[in-house]
Write a protein that holds these residues in place. Structure first.
Motif, PDB file in Angstrom:
ATOM      1  N   ILE A  82      -8.984  26.899 -20.738  1.00  0.00           N
ATOM      2  CA  ILE A  82      -9.221  28.245 -20.229  1.00  0.00           C
ATOM      3  C   ILE A  82      -9.187  29.228 -21.390  1.00  0.00           C
ATOM      4  CG2 ILE A  82      -8.483  30.010 -18.604  1.00  0.00           C
ATOM      5  CD1 ILE A  82      -7.040  27.840 -17.035  1.00  0.00           C
ATOM      6  N   GLU A  83     -10.355  29.653 -21.833  1.00  0.00           N
ATOM      7  CA  GLU A  83     -10.437  30.665 -22.877  1.00  0.00           C
ATOM      8  C   GLU A  83     -10.154  32.036 -22.269  1.00  0.00           C
ATOM      9  OE1 GLU A  83     -10.659  29.852 -25.897  1.00  0.00           O
ATOM     10  OE2 GLU A  83     -11.222  27.750 -25.649  1.00  0.00           O
ATOM     11  N   PRO A  84      -9.744  33.016 -23.100  1.00  0.00           N
ATOM     12  CA  PRO A  84      -9.350  34.330 -22.562  1.00  0.00           C
ATOM     13  C   PRO A  84     -10.370  34.963 -21.630  1.00  0.00           C
ATOM     14  CG  PRO A  84      -8.740  34.165 -24.872  1.00  0.00           C
ATOM     15  CD  PRO A  84      -9.533  32.933 -24.550  1.00  0.00           C
ATOM     16  N   HIS A  85     -11.667  34.791 -21.932  1.00  0.00           N
ATOM     17  CA  HIS A  85     -12.683  35.457 -21.118  1.00  0.00           C
ATOM     18  C   HIS A  85     -13.561  34.475 -20.355  1.00  0.00           C
ATOM     19  CE1 HIS A  85     -11.728  39.459 -22.637  1.00  0.00           C
ATOM     20  NE2 HIS A  85     -11.601  38.904 -23.825  1.00  0.00           N
ATOM     21  N   THR A  86     -13.093  33.217 -20.200  1.00  0.00           N
ATOM     22  CA  THR A  86     -13.838  32.236 -19.430  1.00  0.00           C
ATOM     23  C   THR A  86     -13.973  32.694 -17.981  1.00  0.00           C
ATOM     24  OG1 THR A  86     -13.094  30.384 -20.778  1.00  0.00           O
ATOM     25  CG2 THR A  86     -13.873  29.860 -18.586  1.00  0.00           C
ATOM     26  N   GLU A  87     -15.175  32.624 -17.438  1.00  0.00           N
ATOM     27  CA  GLU A  87     -15.380  32.971 -16.045  1.00  0.00           C
ATOM     28  C   GLU A  87     -16.227  31.906 -15.378  1.00  0.00           C
ATOM     29  OE1 GLU A  87     -16.381  36.886 -14.987  1.00  0.00           O
ATOM     30  OE2 GLU A  87     -15.247  37.844 -16.566  1.00  0.00           O
ATOM     31  N   GLY A  88     -16.168  31.874 -14.042  1.00  0.00           N
ATOM     32  CA  GLY A  88     -16.992  30.941 -13.300  1.00  0.00           C
ATOM     33  C   GLY A  88     -16.183  29.780 -12.752  1.00  0.00           C
ATOM     34  N   ILE A  89     -16.886  28.689 -12.470  1.00  0.00           N
ATOM     35  CA  ILE A  89     -16.252  27.531 -11.844  1.00  0.00           C
ATOM     36  C   ILE A  89     -15.536  26.689 -12.900  1.00  0.00           C
ATOM     37  CG2 ILE A  89     -16.690  25.394 -10.578  1.00  0.00           C
ATOM     38  CD1 ILE A  89     -19.062  26.764  -9.261  1.00  0.00           C
ATOM     39  N   LEU A  90     -14.229  26.463 -12.676  1.00  0.00           N
ATOM     40  CA  LEU A  90     -13.460  25.592 -13.562  1.00  0.00           C
ATOM     41  C   LEU A  90     -13.499  24.151 -13.074  1.00  0.00           C
ATOM     42  CD1 LEU A  90     -10.257  27.741 -14.229  1.00  0.00           C
ATOM     43  CD2 LEU A  90     -12.334  27.593 -15.619  1.00  0.00           C
ATOM     44  N   ASN A  91     -13.609  23.985 -11.753  1.00  0.00           N
ATOM     45  CA  ASN A  91     -13.575  22.633 -11.209  1.00  0.00           C
ATOM     46  C   ASN A  91     -14.058  22.645  -9.767  1.00  0.00           C
ATOM     47  OD1 ASN A  91     -11.606  20.482  -9.593  1.00  0.00           O
ATOM     48  ND2 ASN A  91     -12.480  19.696 -11.486  1.00  0.00           N
ATOM     49  N   ALA A  92     -14.746  21.611  -9.382  1.00  0.00           N
ATOM     50  CA  ALA A  92     -15.129  21.414  -7.982  1.00  0.00           C
ATOM     51  C   ALA A  92     -14.854  19.955  -7.661  1.00  0.00           C
ATOM     52  CB  ALA A  92     -16.599  21.755  -7.766  1.00  0.00           C
ATOM     53  N   ASP A  93     -13.812  19.711  -6.856  1.00  0.00           N
ATOM     54  CA  ASP A  93     -13.365  18.337  -6.653  1.00  0.00           C
ATOM     55  C   ASP A  93     -12.833  18.164  -5.238  1.00  0.00           C
ATOM     56  OD1 ASP A  93     -12.628  15.679  -7.423  1.00  0.00           O
ATOM     57  OD2 ASP A  93     -10.565  16.349  -7.576  1.00  0.00           O
ATOM     58  N   LEU A  94     -13.264  17.099  -4.569  1.00  0.00           N
ATOM     59  CA  LEU A  94     -12.764  16.737  -3.246  1.00  0.00           C
ATOM     60  C   LEU A  94     -12.885  17.892  -2.249  1.00  0.00           C
ATOM     61  CD1 LEU A  94      -9.566  14.736  -4.287  1.00  0.00           C
ATOM     62  CD2 LEU A  94     -11.831  13.852  -3.724  1.00  0.00           C
ATOM     63  N   GLY A  95     -13.980  18.644  -2.326  1.00  0.00           N
ATOM     64  CA  GLY A  95     -14.242  19.693  -1.352  1.00  0.00           C
ATOM     65  C   GLY A  95     -13.688  21.045  -1.688  1.00  0.00           C
ATOM     66  N   SER A  96     -12.850  21.161  -2.716  1.00  0.00           N
ATOM     67  CA  SER A  96     -12.302  22.457  -3.107  1.00  0.00           C
ATOM     68  C   SER A  96     -12.964  22.917  -4.404  1.00  0.00           C
ATOM     69  CB  SER A  96     -10.790  22.389  -3.288  1.00  0.00           C
ATOM     70  OG  SER A  96     -10.449  21.604  -4.405  1.00  0.00           O
ATOM     71  N   THR A  97     -13.008  24.230  -4.597  1.00  0.00           N
ATOM     72  CA  THR A  97     -13.634  24.803  -5.783  1.00  0.00           C
ATOM     73  C   THR A  97     -12.664  25.749  -6.465  1.00  0.00           C
ATOM     74  OG1 THR A  97     -15.806  24.710  -4.723  1.00  0.00           O
ATOM     75  CG2 THR A  97     -15.595  26.135  -6.656  1.00  0.00           C
ATOM     76  N   VAL A  98     -12.469  25.565  -7.761  1.00  0.00           N
ATOM     77  CA  VAL A  98     -11.586  26.420  -8.550  1.00  0.00           C
ATOM     78  C   VAL A  98     -12.434  27.363  -9.391  1.00  0.00           C
ATOM     79  CG1 VAL A  98      -9.810  26.500 -10.353  1.00  0.00           C
ATOM     80  CG2 VAL A  98      -9.770  24.681  -8.637  1.00  0.00           C
ATOM     81  N   ARG A  99     -12.181  28.659  -9.278  1.00  0.00           N
ATOM     82  CA  ARG A  99     -12.950  29.651 -10.026  1.00  0.00           C
ATOM     83  C   ARG A  99     -12.021  30.639 -10.714  1.00  0.00           C
ATOM     84  NH1 ARG A  99     -17.429  32.424  -6.425  1.00  0.00           N
ATOM     85  NH2 ARG A  99     -17.864  33.363  -8.473  1.00  0.00           N
ATOM     86  N   ARG A 100     -12.530  31.259 -11.758  1.00  0.00           N
ATOM     87  CA  ARG A 100     -11.760  32.239 -12.535  1.00  0.00           C
ATOM     88  C   ARG A 100     -12.645  33.428 -12.885  1.00  0.00           C
ATOM     89  NH1 ARG A 100     -10.547  33.478 -18.129  1.00  0.00           N
ATOM     90  NH2 ARG A 100      -8.331  33.944 -18.459  1.00  0.00           N
ATOM     91  N   THR A 101     -12.104  34.634 -12.717  1.00  0.00           N
ATOM     92  CA  THR A 101     -12.803  35.863 -13.071  1.00  0.00           C
ATOM     93  C   THR A 101     -11.843  36.792 -13.807  1.00  0.00           C
ATOM     94  OG1 THR A 101     -14.355  35.799 -11.215  1.00  0.00           O
ATOM     95  CG2 THR A 101     -13.914  37.959 -12.157  1.00  0.00           C
ATOM     96  N   VAL A 102     -12.330  37.423 -14.862  1.00  0.00           N
ATOM     97  CA  VAL A 102     -11.567  38.463 -15.559  1.00  0.00           C
ATOM     98  C   VAL A 102     -12.166  39.807 -15.156  1.00  0.00           C
ATOM     99  CG1 VAL A 102     -10.809  39.381 -17.773  1.00  0.00           C
ATOM    100  CG2 VAL A 102     -11.115  36.912 -17.495  1.00  0.00           C
ATOM    101  N   LEU A 103     -11.408  40.624 -14.456  1.00  0.00           N
ATOM    102  CA  LEU A 103     -11.889  41.936 -14.036  1.00  0.00           C
ATOM    103  C   LEU A 103     -11.985  42.867 -15.242  1.00  0.00           C
ATOM    104  CD1 LEU A 103      -9.817  42.387 -10.743  1.00  0.00           C
ATOM    105  CD2 LEU A 103     -12.116  41.439 -11.029  1.00  0.00           C
ATOM    106  N   PRO A 104     -12.795  43.930 -15.168  1.00  0.00           N
ATOM    107  CA  PRO A 104     -12.953  44.843 -16.306  1.00  0.00           C
ATOM    108  C   PRO A 104     -11.637  45.405 -16.834  1.00  0.00           C
ATOM    109  CG  PRO A 104     -14.632  45.280 -14.662  1.00  0.00           C
ATOM    110  CD  PRO A 104     -13.694  44.280 -14.052  1.00  0.00           C
ATOM    111  N   SER A 105     -10.625  45.518 -15.984  1.00  0.00           N
ATOM    112  CA  SER A 105      -9.336  46.052 -16.410  1.00  0.00           C
ATOM    113  C   SER A 105      -8.509  45.051 -17.206  1.00  0.00           C
ATOM    114  CB  SER A 105      -8.529  46.491 -15.179  1.00  0.00           C
ATOM    115  OG  SER A 105      -8.320  45.378 -14.323  1.00  0.00           O
ATOM    116  N   GLY A 106      -8.921  43.776 -17.182  1.00  0.00           N
ATOM    117  CA  GLY A 106      -8.156  42.724 -17.855  1.00  0.00           C
ATOM    118  C   GLY A 106      -7.358  41.861 -16.904  1.00  0.00           C
ATOM    119  N   VAL A 107      -7.312  42.243 -15.626  1.00  0.00           N
ATOM    120  CA  VAL A 107      -6.623  41.432 -14.622  1.00  0.00           C
ATOM    121  C   VAL A 107      -7.396  40.131 -14.417  1.00  0.00           C
ATOM    122  CG1 VAL A 107      -5.974  41.287 -12.184  1.00  0.00           C
ATOM    123  CG2 VAL A 107      -5.634  43.424 -13.443  1.00  0.00           C
ATOM    124  N   ARG A 108      -6.667  39.018 -14.371  1.00  0.00           N
ATOM    125  CA  ARG A 108      -7.293  37.713 -14.168  1.00  0.00           C
ATOM    126  C   ARG A 108      -7.095  37.245 -12.731  1.00  0.00           C
ATOM    127  NH1 ARG A 108      -3.853  35.549 -19.056  1.00  0.00           N
ATOM    128  NH2 ARG A 108      -2.878  37.579 -18.631  1.00  0.00           N
TER     129      ARG A 108
END
Length: 433
Positions: free
Chosen positions: A5-31
């Protein structure tokens, strides 16, 4: 699968067994990290701040835990009753946990009530008033909590053991502080601690269950826009804690705390690996063999064969740059020396004799089951996302975790056991005088 997980990585981190893991960095810096679990009717959401008891300044010991209490006591928009009633009205649960390296405020609600949970938790984390009168009331509550813990000999032995194996290091300090530190805490000091750490760049929001990632990001953005934070200024995520392995001094020898109790508590242990230690999977297997269940070596030797204790197990605690391990047993006071001897011999045996194929297979089966069954709860998946973001900077899915466990060999376990046995040794005992 594992994803760095890089500081500004966004999008899908993993999709496995029916679940999807995603990450977004909001403009304020909140993850914002989510695991969407189709079919779930509940959501567990956590608001994480990477501040724990190890991060407190000398005059602020206990402030992190103090804040855990105070954030539930009211904001500029809500009273303490408003906060409690919001979750009670929908049958939800809300709580918080303070650790050595992080603090998390979390709630479990129906998917239909996620908007409310986001609004209330955002208000608490961004706009708590830290009212002086409420602080005085809560000071008494925390002192009662510390007194309760001090009356529990098992809590005492683990707390004192942590101090002994992390001698002089901030990781060895009690999370809740001491009564003297809580009595000395001022509103200005606690509020300064709040303002220092509770910022957009430090906030990580993780959620798992019946949710939509994009919808949650919109809810968070709207709630932050109503808060006391100025999110119009672009921000970046705070840097993660640097994980340099640190050889923290161990205060060797036996230390005894006397209390008017009937049963003695004993822990023998020493220095362990960090949360990112490459041998952590082998260590998990070792603990399953050594003290992880009724078929473990400690249970069989200490309880079943010798009848020296009702409860006995082994454990480890891992932090960003350090860790420790321990072997525990509760016994009659006159049996302390005998129990300590058995704990010592079992530690040395697992460092010199390879585990059997039967033990290895049983340990892996135990860990596989615990891992998969644990991940059926939305709270476990929410916490896994928080640890991935704050501690390791890496997301590891269940399949990869199980694969890592399957590849552990008897030689791997022996090597980890050797490291443990060669560590400087500490023994902590709580017993009657």
């Amino acid at each position: 699968m594992r994803v760095t997980i890089e500081p500004h990585t966004e999008g899908i981190l993993n999709a496995d067994l029916g679940s999807t893991v995603r990450r977004t960095v909001l403009p304020s810096g909140v993850r914002v990290l989510t695991e969407e679990m189709p079919g779930q009717r509940s959501v567990t959401i956590g608001f994480w701040i990477a501040v724990g008891s190890r991060d407190e300044a000398d005059h602020q010991h206990g402030s992190t835990h103090f804040l855990e209490h105070l954030l539930f006591k009211g904001t500029q928009q809500r009273s303490a009753l408003d906060i409690a009633a919001a979750f009670d009205a929908v049958g939800g649960e809300s709580n918080a946990m303070t650790g050595k390296e992080s603090t998390c405020y979390y709630a479990r609600v129906l998917d239909a009530d996620l908007t409310m949970a986001v609004e209330v938790l955002t208000d608490m984390v961004t706009s708590a008033t830290i009212d002086p009168a409420e602080m005085e009331t809560e000071r008494g509550v925390i002192l009662e909590e510390l007194a309760m813990d001090e009356d529990d000999p098992m809590d005492v032995v683990h707390e004192r053991f942590g101090e002994q194996v992390m001698d002089g290091h901030p990781l060895g300090r009690p999370i809740g502080g001491t009564p003297e530190e809580i009595n000395a805490a001022t509103r200005d000091d606690v509020f300064a601690h709040f303002k220092r750490w509770y910022t957009p760049g430090e906030l990580v929001i993780t959620a798992a269950g019946g949710l939509d990632h994009d919808h949650l990001c919109r809810l968070v953005t709207e709630a932050l826009g109503k808060s006391s934070w100025d999110i119009s200024v672009p921000g970046s995520p705070a840097e993660r804690r640097v994980g340099h392995e640190e050889l923290i001094p161990v205060r060797e020898g036996v230390e005894t705390i006397t209390k008017p109790i009937e049963q003695a508590q004993v822990i023998l242990g020493g220095r362990g690996g960090s949360a990112s230690d490459p041998d952590r999977f082998a260590l998990s297997v070792l603990h399953a063999v050594l003290g992880g269940g009724m078929s473990s070596r400690l249970f069989q030797e200490v309880r079943e064969r010798r009848g020296l204790a009702y409860s006995t197990y082994s454990f480890s605690a891992a932090f960003t740059d350090a860790g420790h391990f321990g072997l525990y047993a509760g016994c009659l006071p006159e049996k302390v020396d005998q129990v300590t001897g058995v704990l010592t011999s079992e530690l040395e045996r697992i460092a010199t004799e390879p585990v059997t194929e039967e033990e290895l297979a049983r340990a892996k089966g135990q860990l596989r089951g615990a891992t998969v069954l644990g991940m059926e709860e939305t709270s476990s998946r929410m916490s896994r996302l928080g640890r991935a973001e704050l501690v390791r900077g890496e997301f590891v899915d269940i399949s990869d975790t199980l694969s890592q466990l399957d590849h552990v060999t008897a030689e791997d376990v022996l090597c980890v056991g050797r490291r443990m046995a060669e560590s400087p040794r500490a023994v902590t005992v709580v017993a009657p005088s």
